[in-house]
Design an enzyme around this catalytic site. Structure first.
Site, PDB file in Angstrom:
ATOM      1  N   HIS A  55     -10.448   9.768  -6.911  1.00 17.35           N
ATOM      2  CA  HIS A  55      -8.779   9.279  -6.623  1.00 17.35           C
ATOM      3  C   HIS A  55      -8.830   7.785  -6.963  1.00 17.35           C
ATOM      4  O   HIS A  55      -9.658   6.807  -6.767  1.00 17.35           O
ATOM      5  CB  HIS A  55      -8.632   9.479  -5.088  1.00 17.35           C
ATOM      6  CG  HIS A  55      -7.512   8.595  -4.548  1.00 17.35           C
ATOM      7  ND1 HIS A  55      -6.229   9.130  -5.096  1.00 17.35           N
ATOM      8  CD2 HIS A  55      -7.219   7.639  -3.617  1.00 17.35           C
ATOM      9  CE1 HIS A  55      -5.201   8.155  -4.446  1.00 17.35           C
ATOM     10  NE2 HIS A  55      -6.039   7.469  -3.492  1.00 17.35           N
ATOM     11  N   HIS A  81       1.888   5.950  -5.809  1.00 21.98           N
ATOM     12  CA  HIS A  81       0.505   5.998  -5.075  1.00 21.98           C
ATOM     13  C   HIS A  81      -0.675   6.003  -6.076  1.00 21.98           C
ATOM     14  O   HIS A  81      -1.233   4.949  -6.244  1.00 21.98           O
ATOM     15  CB  HIS A  81       0.251   6.903  -3.955  1.00 21.98           C
ATOM     16  CG  HIS A  81      -0.798   7.111  -3.315  1.00 21.98           C
ATOM     17  ND1 HIS A  81      -1.027   7.693  -2.313  1.00 21.98           N
ATOM     18  CD2 HIS A  81      -2.151   6.355  -3.557  1.00 21.98           C
ATOM     19  CE1 HIS A  81      -2.565   7.324  -1.613  1.00 21.98           C
ATOM     20  NE2 HIS A  81      -3.059   6.599  -2.655  1.00 21.98           N
ATOM     21  N   GLU A  96      -8.771   8.149   3.292  1.00 22.68           N
ATOM     22  CA  GLU A  96      -8.135   9.085   2.395  1.00 22.68           C
ATOM     23  C   GLU A  96      -9.049  10.326   2.018  1.00 22.68           C
ATOM     24  O   GLU A  96      -8.965  11.087   1.141  1.00 22.68           O
ATOM     25  CB  GLU A  96      -7.447   8.648   1.351  1.00 22.68           C
ATOM     26  CG  GLU A  96      -6.208   7.681   1.621  1.00 22.68           C
ATOM     27  CD  GLU A  96      -5.473   7.624   0.545  1.00 22.68           C
ATOM     28  OE1 GLU A  96      -4.315   8.232  -0.003  1.00 22.68           O
ATOM     29  OE2 GLU A  96      -5.824   6.950  -0.682  1.00 22.68           O
TER      30      GLU A  96
HETATM   31 MN    MN Z   1      -5.147   6.019  -2.303  1.00 24.56          MN
END
Ligand code: MN
Length: 237
Positions: free
Chosen positions: A96, A166, A77
């Site tokens: 994140h 997510h 990612e």
């Molecule tokens: Mn993720």
């Protein structure tokens, strides 16, 4: 203290803090814009943040290409980081994570807004980005620059954005600011989960958010929190 090596040590400390505070677990990551090459960023090789050390840190272009890979595995990612650094010259750090407290606000209509003073730093309104809006069915992972740019567009000028089903992204004009915002985003989410069943919630007003967030990002405030969290994480700040 502003040397590259000091910033690499701080990035390791940020990884350990986010793990200790359970903002991240085996997954999730934190990066900084390269202090000498603003078109690059620094991010660990693919590894749980609790285990990250300076030797794991890698330099990437904004497109996510490694400069010195040495066969190491990479987070898939990376476009989350590159997309945001590309769109936001003011952003110097990106977190994140998949905080379980934050997730419910990514899949329901309940807004994740600051409801106690230390959450002012997260900003008034957090947009929710749904990868399915523009990319149909996916793994939900942000693996292309097109997806990273779409997420950055949803983030806009804000501090943070939720990612449907997510997790979230949190930014800062400095690493300590991004870490503080990521920690208190999670704390605020936990408090909302405790408050919402009791009745209507009174959120901070825009004026309160502005005044308190200004106070929070002062070096003395960031430094005090960083020293505490670093010590809890077993790091010398
Ligand atoms: Mn993720």
């Amino acid at each position: 203290m502003n040397t590259l090596s000091a910033q690499l040590e701080d990035l390791v400390t940020a990884n350990r803090i986010l793990a200790r505070e359970e903002v991240v677990d085996a997954f999730g990551h934190v990066s900084i814009r390269h202090p000498e090459r603003p078109g690059h960023y620094l991010l660990s090789q693919s590894r749980a943040p609790e285990l990250v050390d300076t030797s794991d840190l890698m330099e990437y272009t904004l497109e996510g290409e490694p400069l010195n890979r040495q066969g190491r595995p990479m987070y898939s990612e990376r476009p989350i980081h590159g997309g945001i650094y590309e769109a936001r010259p003011d952003v110097q750090a990106v977190v994140h994570n998949h905080s379980p407290a934050v997730l419910p606000f990514s899949v329901t209509a309940a807004p994740l807004r600051p409801m106690f003073h230390l959450a002012a730093i997260i900003g008034d309104r957090l947009p929710v980005w749904d990868i399915r809006d523009n990319f149909s069915d996916t793994s939900l992972l942000v693996t292309t620059m097109e997806q990273g740019r779409d997420l950055a567009a949803c983030l806009g000028r804000g501090r943070a954005a939720l990612m449907r089903g997510h997790g979230c992204v949190v930014t800062g004009s400095a690493l300590k600011e991004a870490v503080m915002a990521a920690v208190y985003l999670q704390v605020n989410a936990r408090l909302l989960l405790a408050s919402l069943p009791l009745g209507e919630v009174t959120y901070l007003s825009p004026g309160e958010i502005q005044l308190m967030s200004q106070s929070q990002v002062r070096p003395s405030s960031l430094g005090r929190a960083w020293e505490y969290w670093a010590a809890r994480a077993g790091r010398t700040p």
